[in-house]
Design an enzyme around this catalytic site. Structure first.
Site, PDB file in Angstrom:
ATOM      1  N   LYS A   1      -1.533   0.676 -25.272  1.00 14.48           N
ATOM      2  CA  LYS A   1      -2.256   0.716 -26.591  1.00 14.48           C
ATOM      3  C   LYS A   1      -0.781   0.784 -27.377  1.00 14.48           C
ATOM      4  O   LYS A   1       0.245  -0.169 -27.351  1.00 14.48           O
ATOM      5  CB  LYS A   1      -3.025   2.040 -26.887  1.00 14.48           C
ATOM      6  CG  LYS A   1      -4.388   1.627 -26.224  1.00 14.48           C
ATOM      7  CD  LYS A   1      -5.341   2.890 -26.581  1.00 14.48           C
ATOM      8  CE  LYS A   1      -6.907   2.575 -25.801  1.00 14.48           C
ATOM      9  NZ  LYS A   1      -6.867   3.117 -24.573  1.00 14.48           N
TER      10      LYS A   1
ATOM     11  N   GLU B   1      -0.508   4.756  -0.582  1.00 11.91           N
ATOM     12  CA  GLU B   1      -1.405   5.959  -0.548  1.00 11.91           C
ATOM     13  C   GLU B   1      -0.487   7.290  -0.656  1.00 11.91           C
ATOM     14  O   GLU B   1       0.405   7.422   0.353  1.00 11.91           O
ATOM     15  CB  GLU B   1      -2.527   6.132   0.185  1.00 11.91           C
ATOM     16  CG  GLU B   1      -3.556   5.078  -0.085  1.00 11.91           C
ATOM     17  CD  GLU B   1      -4.757   5.042   0.468  1.00 11.91           C
ATOM     18  OE1 GLU B   1      -4.924   5.911   1.350  1.00 11.91           O
ATOM     19  OE2 GLU B   1      -5.737   4.191   0.535  1.00 11.91           O
TER      20      GLU B   1
ATOM     21  N   ARG C   1      -1.663  -2.241 -18.806  1.00  8.98           N
ATOM     22  CA  ARG C   1      -2.850  -1.473 -18.460  1.00  8.98           C
ATOM     23  C   ARG C   1      -2.891  -0.340 -17.649  1.00  8.98           C
ATOM     24  O   ARG C   1      -2.588  -0.864 -16.461  1.00  8.98           O
ATOM     25  CB  ARG C   1      -4.254  -2.389 -18.310  1.00  8.98           C
ATOM     26  CG  ARG C   1      -4.444  -3.538 -19.304  1.00  8.98           C
ATOM     27  CD  ARG C   1      -5.738  -4.171 -19.196  1.00  8.98           C
ATOM     28  NE  ARG C   1      -6.708  -3.312 -19.958  1.00  8.98           N
ATOM     29  CZ  ARG C   1      -6.604  -3.566 -21.288  1.00  8.98           C
ATOM     30  NH1 ARG C   1      -5.928  -4.375 -21.857  1.00  8.98           N
ATOM     31  NH2 ARG C   1      -7.312  -2.727 -22.122  1.00  8.98           N
TER      32      ARG C   1
ATOM     33  N   ASP D   1      -6.370  13.851 -25.293  1.00  7.28           N
ATOM     34  CA  ASP D   1      -6.180  12.211 -24.660  1.00  7.28           C
ATOM     35  C   ASP D   1      -5.448  11.650 -25.956  1.00  7.28           C
ATOM     36  O   ASP D   1      -5.935  11.386 -26.806  1.00  7.28           O
ATOM     37  CB  ASP D   1      -7.539  11.845 -24.585  1.00  7.28           C
ATOM     38  CG  ASP D   1      -7.522  10.462 -23.953  1.00  7.28           C
ATOM     39  OD1 ASP D   1      -6.612   9.858 -24.204  1.00  7.28           O
ATOM     40  OD2 ASP D   1      -8.750  10.002 -23.689  1.00  7.28           O
TER      41      ASP D   1
ATOM     42  N   THR E   1      -3.144   6.424 -22.144  1.00 12.25           N
ATOM     43  CA  THR E   1      -3.521   5.030 -21.436  1.00 12.25           C
ATOM     44  C   THR E   1      -1.801   4.682 -21.842  1.00 12.25           C
ATOM     45  O   THR E   1      -1.151   5.251 -22.461  1.00 12.25           O
ATOM     46  CB  THR E   1      -4.239   4.059 -22.088  1.00 12.25           C
ATOM     47  OG1 THR E   1      -4.145   4.092 -23.437  1.00 12.25           O
ATOM     48  CG2 THR E   1      -5.753   4.529 -21.506  1.00 12.25           C
TER      49      THR E   1
ATOM     50  N   TYR F   1       0.781  -1.289  -0.100  1.00 12.59           N
ATOM     51  CA  TYR F   1      -0.035   0.073  -0.006  1.00 12.59           C
ATOM     52  C   TYR F   1       0.799   1.243   0.065  1.00 12.59           C
ATOM     53  O   TYR F   1       1.792   1.234   0.762  1.00 12.59           O
ATOM     54  CB  TYR F   1      -1.054   0.159   1.112  1.00 12.59           C
ATOM     55  CG  TYR F   1      -2.475  -0.220   0.850  1.00 12.59           C
ATOM     56  CD1 TYR F   1      -2.960   0.618   0.052  1.00 12.59           C
ATOM     57  CD2 TYR F   1      -3.260  -1.156   1.644  1.00 12.59           C
ATOM     58  CE1 TYR F   1      -4.296   0.646  -0.387  1.00 12.59           C
ATOM     59  CE2 TYR F   1      -4.518  -1.301   0.970  1.00 12.59           C
ATOM     60  CZ  TYR F   1      -5.121  -0.372  -0.014  1.00 12.59           C
ATOM     61  OH  TYR F   1      -6.263  -0.693  -0.177  1.00 12.59           O
TER      62      TYR F   1
HETATM   63  N1  DSN Z   1     -11.682   1.189 -25.168  1.00 13.30           N
HETATM   64  C1  DSN Z   1     -10.647   1.749 -26.072  1.00 13.30           C
HETATM   65  C2  DSN Z   1     -10.541   1.518 -27.380  1.00 13.30           C
HETATM   66  O1  DSN Z   1     -10.654   0.113 -27.930  1.00 13.30           O
HETATM   67  O2  DSN Z   1     -10.143   2.310 -28.326  1.00 13.30           O
HETATM   68  C3  DSN Z   1     -10.661   3.187 -25.605  1.00 13.30           C
HETATM   69  O3  DSN Z   1     -10.381   3.262 -24.392  1.00 13.30           O
END
Ligand code: DSN
Length: 426
Positions: A222, A49, A228, A193, A219, A47
């Site tokens: 990707k 925080e 993730r 984003d 994110t 933990y």
């Molecule tokens: N769900 C994602 C996508 O497939 O683009 C976006 O967060």
């Protein structure tokens, strides 16, 4: 300790699914073995925080090292002045920005979800659309590109406090400078984003939004090819004293507002094992091989888009500048829905997702489009010469999507070929 037979059998099944198929979901990728190892490490037991050096628990001196390493590497990749690596996901990162920049009921603007936007950019069923007044901008029907004239007109008329650029299904580069200009004109905060193209941006193959936006979210899983998770960054606007005034009359820096919007605002304990895996992925993104990989992602996508068009498919905007493309099935197969197409392709071990196309005549459950992306197959080692072959297999399935025999034939070819591209070392 004896392994849990049920869950490990399921994990093994998923491992086989990933290994034998062609993965074309634009938002997915395959992480390296060291990213997997860091995620499955003892850091999950801790933990922590708070932030490095300022935690609410004892014994954080080791995870502080991991989080600092992640922060420093992320700053280096994007030339950022401020980063927060704790958001559990992109949606959590976006939520923290909303909390730092807006009050409930404030107006903000994002790309229409059915034109390629994201749930957390104002969908009526998401916190962003439920708690704030969301207005949207769209794509131009003829060009398939963002309608910047509409964006500017709406921004001037509605004066949103926040303007968001970024998308889940948009294959073109953004004119960030133009959006920043209108944001400055109306006193709005400009957020990008960059979740989808983050890896291409890291490799310098697309423009870096930190040069234009006040705040950037992403994110990490990707094109960036990490675990993730989410992150928040700021570049040149880091030192701006804009932000909320406290009851004592102090103006709080946006960095402090963002940090407290992540924790304690919207999250509790950070996932330090995931942060360590983020650090590993950021380290990988700083290596020269990462640029070679991203160049191949882009090349594969361009060749794949052309191969679709050569077979008579319509690609929204007529091509791609990044890793993804959106196919409008109606020009070639007017009666075929994205739902049926996705189902048939998945049965042939070609994974993709149905997607609405701009000005779609079908619902989000049916759709007229399919979204494709090349990050995962490029990690797997497929080069541009294989892209027309993949598109031909897709077309073979779509010619007779109800035919089990047709699907089985394609599946066999897919499985045989993918057997040549080993995926996991352990
Ligand atoms: N769900 C994602 C996508 O497939 O683009 C976006 O967060």
């Amino acid at each position: 300790m004896k392994q849990d037979p049920e869950i490990f059998a399921i994990i093994q099944k998923e491992r086989e699914r990933q290994t034998k198929g062609i993965e074309l979901i634009a938002s997915e990728n395959f992480v390296s073995d060291q990213v997997l190892q860091a995620m499955g490490s003892v850091l999950t037991n801790k933990y922590a925080e708070g932030y490095p050096g300022h935690r609410y628990y004892g014994g954080c001196e080791v995870v502080d090292l991991a989080e600092d390493l992640a922060r420093n590497r992320l700053k280096q990749i994007y030339n950022a002045e401020y980063v927060n690596v704790q958001p559990h996901s992109g949606a959590q990162a976006n939520m923290a920005v909303f909390m730092a920049c807006l009050k409930a009921g404030d107006t903000f603007m994002g790309l229409n979800l059915s034109h390629g936007g994201h749930l957390s950019h104002g969908s009526a069923v998401n916190f962003s659309g439920l708690m704030f007044r969301a207005i949207d901008y769209s794509l131009n029907e003829q060009t398939g590109r963002v309608d910047y004239d509409e964006l500017e007109q709406k921004a001037r008329a509605e004066r949103p406090k926040l303007i968001i650029a970024g998308a889940s299904a948009y294959s073109r580069e953004w004119d960030y400078a133009r959006i920043r200009k209108v944001a400055d004109e109306i006193g709005a905060i400009f957020m990008v984003d960059m979740a989808h193209p983050a890896g291409l941006i890291a490799a310098g193959l697309l423009d870096n939004p930190l040069k234009y936006a006040h705040i950037v979210t992403s994110t990490t899983h990707k094109t960036l090819r990490g675990p993730r998770g989410g992150v928040i960054l700021m570049g040149k606007d880091f030192a701006n004293p804009w932000g909320k005034t406290t009851p004592k009359g102090e103006v709080k820096m946006m960095s402090a507002l963002l940090d407290s919007a992540v924790f304690p605002g919207t999250q509790g304990g950070p996932l330090e094992h995931v942060i360590a895996a983020k650090a590993v992925a950021f380290g990988e993104a700083l290596q020269p091989e990462f640029k070679t990989y991203q160049q191949q992602v882009k090349k594969n996508a361009a060749v794949m888009a052309q191969a679709f068009m050569d077979l008579g498919y319509k690609i929204i905007s007529g091509g791609t500048d990044n890793h993804s493309m959106l196919v409008d099935l109606r020009t070639k197969y007017p009666d075929l829905t994205g739902k049926v197409a996705e189902h048939a392709l998945v049965a042939a071990d070609i994974t993709t997702n149905k997607n609405m196309v701009p000005f779609d005549t079908r619902s989000a459950f049916q759709t007229s489009g399919l979204r494709f992306g090349t990050p995962a197959i490029t990690t797997r080692g497929l080069k541009e010469d294989k892209m027309p072959w993949i598109v031909e297999l897709i077309d073979t399935v779509l010619q007779a999507p109800e035919s089990e025999t047709n699907i089985a034939k394609v599946r066999e070819v897919v499985n045989q070929e993918m057997n040549q591209y080993p995926l996991f070392a352990w």
